[in-house]
Design a protein around this motif. Structure first.
Motif, mmCIF file in Angstrom:
data_model
loop_
_atom_site.group_PDB
_atom_site.id
_atom_site.type_symbol
_atom_site.label_atom_id
_atom_site.label_comp_id
_atom_site.label_asym_id
_atom_site.label_seq_id
_atom_site.Cartn_x
_atom_site.Cartn_y
_atom_site.Cartn_z
ATOM 1 N N ASN A 1 -3.482 2.985 4.452
ATOM 2 C CA ASN A 1 -3.816 4.133 3.605
ATOM 3 C C ASN A 1 -3.989 5.396 4.439
ATOM 4 O OD1 ASN A 1 -4.686 5.471 1.120
ATOM 5 N ND2 ASN A 1 -6.746 5.396 2.016
ATOM 6 N N VAL B 1 0.838 -1.202 0.000
ATOM 7 C CA VAL B 1 0.000 0.000 0.000
ATOM 8 C C VAL B 1 0.870 1.249 0.000
ATOM 9 C CG1 VAL B 1 -1.644 1.366 1.349
ATOM 10 C CG2 VAL B 1 -2.018 -1.095 1.045
ATOM 11 N N ASN B 2 1.852 1.294 0.860
ATOM 12 C CA ASN B 2 2.734 2.462 0.913
ATOM 13 C C ASN B 2 3.536 2.621 -0.377
ATOM 14 O OD1 ASN B 2 2.237 3.667 3.536
ATOM 15 N ND2 ASN B 2 3.108 1.806 4.412
ATOM 16 N N LEU C 1 -7.043 3.245 -4.773
ATOM 17 C CA LEU C 1 -6.771 1.838 -4.499
ATOM 18 C C LEU C 1 -8.054 1.028 -4.614
ATOM 19 C CD1 LEU C 1 -4.609 2.289 -1.249
ATOM 20 C CD2 LEU C 1 -3.809 2.246 -3.626
ATOM 21 N N ILE D 1 1.226 4.060 -3.122
ATOM 22 C CA ILE D 1 0.898 5.458 -2.817
ATOM 23 C C ILE D 1 2.111 6.342 -3.085
ATOM 24 C CG2 ILE D 1 0.296 7.090 -0.994
ATOM 25 C CD1 ILE D 1 -1.464 4.925 0.248
ATOM 26 N N ARG E 1 -5.313 8.631 2.862
ATOM 27 C CA ARG E 1 -4.543 9.368 1.851
ATOM 28 C C ARG E 1 -5.166 9.313 0.466
ATOM 29 N NH1 ARG E 1 1.394 7.003 2.706
ATOM 30 N NH2 ARG E 1 0.204 5.153 3.376
ATOM 31 N N LEU F 1 -10.647 4.842 -1.701
ATOM 32 C CA LEU F 1 -10.677 3.382 -1.738
ATOM 33 C C LEU F 1 -11.943 2.916 -2.447
ATOM 34 C CD1 LEU F 1 -9.634 2.496 1.947
ATOM 35 C CD2 LEU F 1 -8.162 2.652 -0.067
#
Length: 293
Positions: free
Chosen positions: A69, A30-31, A41, A34, A72, A75
């Motif tokens: 997340n 995820v990071n 996402l 991003i 950020r 979704l």
């Protein structure tokens, strides 16, 4: 709907060698995406191997992604199936806090008629508390949702805001773009023809390769949306071979091999899916080293 312009990525579910969900690896992924610049996402799509996840595991995946997340990016949650009543029940009972839309696949296996597909999504649209992105993927569902059916839904239900179009047919995609209501989003579900679709008037992509190379792929889409054609195609051709390779022996086997090469997660899959063979693994690893270095 501007939230879904650009690049969304269909997140994998990383597994440990014992086949349990690898929470820490999922946070890293995820990071990674991003930081790579993607716009949103997609959670629990086909790429997540959601068909093999228990209800408890699905909740673990959702909570882990939401935590990583941390608000950020928007979704999107995959909510679909071939039992209309079951899908409607989930839409009426699930907690959708933290999500901005749902992605709902056209019913698979049953092979409904176009009227059956329309009636299925009519029920979905009426039950959903969130905007609905349709998902057409004939290679998995064994039926093609025709542009005429998509337009009926787009015109009849204001909360049907777009379609992930993965028929792999640029002519069909262009027909959707030609006939769509003004604000309806035609989103590519096929990485290889994403740029042509964007240049034809598409909104972007829900991508698999964009997960492995988020910086390059999301920049390609942004350049396409800005009509910077030559710069965009330079990135397209940089990544084109990897797009072919990640789908060569099935999804998500290829993208999980890329994540292994990147050191983000194991390449473990659950049966009936199996790892890519050694030859493809070596080619993917070499491609990763070329891009990263």
């Amino acid at each position: 709907m501007q939230s879904f312009m650009g690049t969304g990525v269909a997140l994998v579910t990383p597994f440990k060698k014992d086949f349990s969900v690898d929470v820490e690896a999922l946070k890293r992924i995820v990071n990674y995406v991003i930081d790579g610049g993607v716009e949103y996402l997609v959670v629990l799509g086909t790429t997540a191997e959601s068909a093999t996840l228990s209800s408890e595991e699905k909740e673990l995946v959702i909570s882990t992604i939401k935590e990583a997340n941390n608000g950020r990016l928007p979704l999107v949650l995959g909510v679909g199936g071939n039992n209309t009543a079951k899908v409607v029940e989930e839409l009426k009972t699930r907690d959708f806090s933290g999500f901005s839309a749902i992605l709902s696949v056209s019913p698979y296996y049953n092979k409904p008629t176009q009227e059956g597909i329309y009636q299925h999504f009519k029920m979905v649209a009426e039950a959903s508390p969130l905007p609905v992105i349709l998902y057409n993927v004939p290679g998995r569902t064994a039926s093609n949702m025709l542009p005429s059916t998509v337009m009926r839904l787009a015109n009849d239900f204001k909360n049907v805001i777009g379609i992930k179009e993965a028929a792999g047919d640029i002519v069909q995609a262009m027909k959707l773009i030609q006939d769509k209501p003004k604000d309806f989003l035609v989103i590519s579900g096929d990485d290889m023809i994403t740029l042509p679709m964007v240049l034809a008037g598409g909104a972007g992509v829900i991508s698999v390769i964009g997960e492995g190379f988020p910086k390059e792929f999301s920049e390609m889409v942004r350049l396409g949306l800005q009509r910077k054609v030559d710069e965009a195609y330079k990135l397209h051709y940089l990544l084109a071979d990897s797009i072919d390779m990640i789908f060569e022996q099935g999804n998500p086997g290829g993208i999980k091999e890329i994540f292994k090469s990147l050191g983000l997660s194991e390449n473990t899959l659950r049966l009936p899916l199996v790892n890519v063979n050694e030859d493809l693994a070596n080619r993917l690893d070499a491609f990763v080293k070329k891009i990263v270095n």
